[in-house]
Design a protein around this motif. Structure first.
Motif, PDB file in Angstrom:
ATOM      1  N   LYS B 166       0.822  -1.217   0.000  1.00  0.00           N
ATOM      2  CA  LYS B 166       0.000   0.000   0.000  1.00  0.00           C
ATOM      3  C   LYS B 166       0.855   1.266   0.000  1.00  0.00           C
ATOM      4  CE  LYS B 166      -4.127  -1.972   0.678  1.00  0.00           C
ATOM      5  NZ  LYS B 166      -5.410  -1.700   0.080  1.00  0.00           N
ATOM      6  N   PRO B 167       0.220   2.418  -0.377  1.00  0.00           N
ATOM      7  CA  PRO B 167       0.956   3.694  -0.347  1.00  0.00           C
ATOM      8  C   PRO B 167       1.391   4.076   1.074  1.00  0.00           C
ATOM      9  CG  PRO B 167      -1.369   4.018  -0.872  1.00  0.00           C
ATOM     10  CD  PRO B 167      -1.128   2.556  -0.945  1.00  0.00           C
ATOM     11  N   LYS B 168       2.346   5.018   1.154  1.00  0.00           N
ATOM     12  CA  LYS B 168       3.042   5.306   2.410  1.00  0.00           C
ATOM     13  C   LYS B 168       2.126   5.609   3.596  1.00  0.00           C
ATOM     14  CE  LYS B 168       6.079   8.484   2.163  1.00  0.00           C
ATOM     15  NZ  LYS B 168       7.232   9.405   2.224  1.00  0.00           N
ATOM     16  N   GLY B 169       1.161   6.531   3.406  1.00  0.00           N
ATOM     17  CA  GLY B 169       0.285   6.949   4.506  1.00  0.00           C
ATOM     18  C   GLY B 169      -0.560   5.797   5.015  1.00  0.00           C
ATOM     19  N   VAL B 170      -1.136   5.059   4.050  1.00  0.00           N
ATOM     20  CA  VAL B 170      -1.958   3.908   4.424  1.00  0.00           C
ATOM     21  C   VAL B 170      -1.092   2.867   5.141  1.00  0.00           C
ATOM     22  CG1 VAL B 170      -3.447   2.075   3.595  1.00  0.00           C
ATOM     23  CG2 VAL B 170      -3.492   4.308   2.472  1.00  0.00           C
ATOM     24  N   TYR B 172       1.515   3.354   6.906  1.00  0.00           N
ATOM     25  CA  TYR B 172       1.786   3.821   8.270  1.00  0.00           C
ATOM     26  C   TYR B 172       0.629   3.466   9.192  1.00  0.00           C
ATOM     27  CZ  TYR B 172       2.843   6.923  12.175  1.00  0.00           C
ATOM     28  OH  TYR B 172       3.107   7.425  13.429  1.00  0.00           O
ATOM     29  N   MET B 173      -0.587   3.763   8.742  1.00  0.00           N
ATOM     30  CA  MET B 173      -1.766   3.460   9.574  1.00  0.00           C
ATOM     31  C   MET B 173      -1.877   1.958   9.837  1.00  0.00           C
ATOM     32  SD  MET B 173      -3.139   6.283  10.386  1.00  0.00           S
ATOM     33  CE  MET B 173      -4.679   5.719  11.069  1.00  0.00           C
ATOM     34  N   LEU B 174      -1.615   1.166   8.780  1.00  0.00           N
ATOM     35  CA  LEU B 174      -1.720  -0.289   8.950  1.00  0.00           C
ATOM     36  C   LEU B 174      -0.648  -0.802   9.912  1.00  0.00           C
ATOM     37  CD1 LEU B 174      -2.493  -1.470   5.307  1.00  0.00           C
ATOM     38  CD2 LEU B 174      -4.075  -1.253   7.207  1.00  0.00           C
ATOM     39  N   GLN B 176       0.568   0.900  12.415  1.00  0.00           N
ATOM     40  CA  GLN B 176       0.113   1.223  13.768  1.00  0.00           C
ATOM     41  C   GLN B 176      -0.917   0.196  14.233  1.00  0.00           C
ATOM     42  OE1 GLN B 176       2.750   3.288  13.622  1.00  0.00           O
ATOM     43  NE2 GLN B 176       1.706   4.089  15.407  1.00  0.00           N
ATOM     44  N   LYS B 177      -1.808  -0.183  13.297  1.00  0.00           N
ATOM     45  CA  LYS B 177      -2.835  -1.169  13.651  1.00  0.00           C
ATOM     46  C   LYS B 177      -2.183  -2.495  14.037  1.00  0.00           C
ATOM     47  CE  LYS B 177      -6.888  -3.556  11.969  1.00  0.00           C
ATOM     48  NZ  LYS B 177      -7.754  -3.869  10.841  1.00  0.00           N
TER      49      LYS B 177
END
Lengths: 111, 277
Positions: B166-170, B172-174, B176-177
């Motif tokens: 996935k792209p960078k921002g997504v 990052y969120m994943l 964290q999850k």
């Protein structure tokens, strides 16, 4: 309830405190963002924007910590804050036990 | 020497601070013993006997030992420990006193205290007979443990895949999850292990005390999480088996065991007798 900051290093101590607090806010933001993501309330581009913003904040904080050599201080302050929060919660849950325990400390101090 | 001291006591009481006896431990013995000048500040350590029990003491002013000098306090504590160890060697089971326990008075006062607490002391000596205190601490290497969890959890494996693509921002969120999920799993797992280890160890201790798990430890263990911290009162003939169980746990990559002892049973003495000072 005291949070220890070394008098000899006031600037790093204060900076460390500020960074520690920002980190806690950052983590709260991230938790909220995750909740929204998992709740399916965000589309992929919103997730992308959110993730990038949080990532930049994270990198900025890491940079500040490294530049000022305060990684350890921030860690220590956060542990102290955890302990303070723990004591406060403990006091609310069980005021009798807390009174007992602080009483013990006084006795030991007197001896 | 004791008779001379008694004769001087009444005069001494009028002139100087009240006298006291520093208490090291209670022993089983019907006859006196001398430990020489091996006590705190090279004090002469001897015994005061009542029937078949005795107190190991040295004569001192009825005032707590206090010093701001760290080295001095260290030496005092070492001397205290030394006498207790010597007494244990000579007399077997002892009831150790914590450092700086002083009774106000003279030999007679100590004898009276021994007679008042006689049955409590005898009972305690019986409880402690042929046993010693051992400390068991078990540490968990969180990194190793999380790797294991990651390998065995399908949702986490899927997340790892997504993060790569996935792209960078997504991503990052994943990430964290995923870290959140790992931390939650880790917490549950460490809790389960802690309970399981406690139940295993419990079988080899006559008495067991759960200690704080955030106690300071030597640097070697600093990066690991302490999930078990126990003081065990264990019979001498069960120590080997306890050691074997702990050895098996220690073999696992994610756990490290710190097993120390035998110590004098400080944690299992409890409260005996009223105010001593």
């Amino acid at each position: 309830m005291t949070v220890k900051i070394d008098e000899k290093n006031l600037k790093p101590g204060l900076l460390g405190l500020v960074v520690a607090l920002v980190e806690i806010i950052q983590e709260t933001l991230e938790r909220q963002a995750l909740r929204r993501m998992e709740g399916g309330r965000l589309n992929e581009s919103e997730i992308e924007r959110l993730g990038n913003a949080l990532m930049e904040l994270d990198e900025a904080l890491e940079h500040i910590k490294k530049e000022n050599g305060i990684e350890e201080i921030v860690g220590a302050i956060r542990n102290d804050l955890d302990r303070v929060a723990d004591e406060a919660v403990g006091k609310i849950i069980n005021p009798e036990k807390w009174k007992e325990e602080t009483g013990k400390v006084d006795k030991a101090g007197m001896i | 020497m004791e008779e001379q001291e008694s004769a001087n006591v009444s005069e001494a009481k009028q002139e100087v601070a009240p006298e006291g006896r520093y208490l090291y431990c209670v022993i089983i013995s019907s006859s006196n013993a001398d430990f020489g000048d091996m006590g705190i500040d090279d004090s002469n350590v001897y015994t005061i006997i009542y029937k078949d029990i005795g107190a190991v003491v040295h004569k001192c002013p009825a005032k707590a030992y206090d010093s701001k000098n760290e080295q001095t306090v260290k030496e005092w504590i070492l001397a205290h420990q030394y006498i207790i160890d010597e007494a244990t060697k000579k007399f077997g089971t002892v009831i150790p006193f914590s450092f700086d326990t002083i009774i106000k008075g003279d030999e007679e006062k100590v004898k009276r205290w021994l007679s008042e607490e006689y049955s409590a002391l005898k009972d305690k000596l019986e409880t402690l007979k042929d046993k010693a205190e051992y400390t068991v601490q078990i540490f968990c290497d969180k990194t190793v443990m999380m790797e294991k969890i990651g390998k065995n959890n399908p949702s986490i494996k899927k997340l790892k895949e997504d993060i790569k693509t996935k792209p960078k921002g997504v991503a990052y969120m994943l990430r964290q999850k995923m870290e959140g999920m790992l931390k939650d799993e880790l917490r549950l797992l460490m809790d389960d292990y802690a309970k399981d280890f406690y139940n295993q160890i419990r079988n080899y201790a006559d008495d067991i005390k759960v200690e704080q798990r955030n106690k300071p430890v030597p640097d070697k263990w600093k990066d690991k999480q302490m999930i078990v911290n126990l003081s065990c009162l264990t019979r001498k003939d069960k120590v080997e088996q306890l050691g074997k169980i702990l050895g098996e746990i220690n073999k696992k990559k994610e756990f490290s065991v710190r097993f120390t002892g035998p110590w004098a049973p400080f944690s299992f003495v409890g409260e005996i007798g009223g105010s001593k000072k």
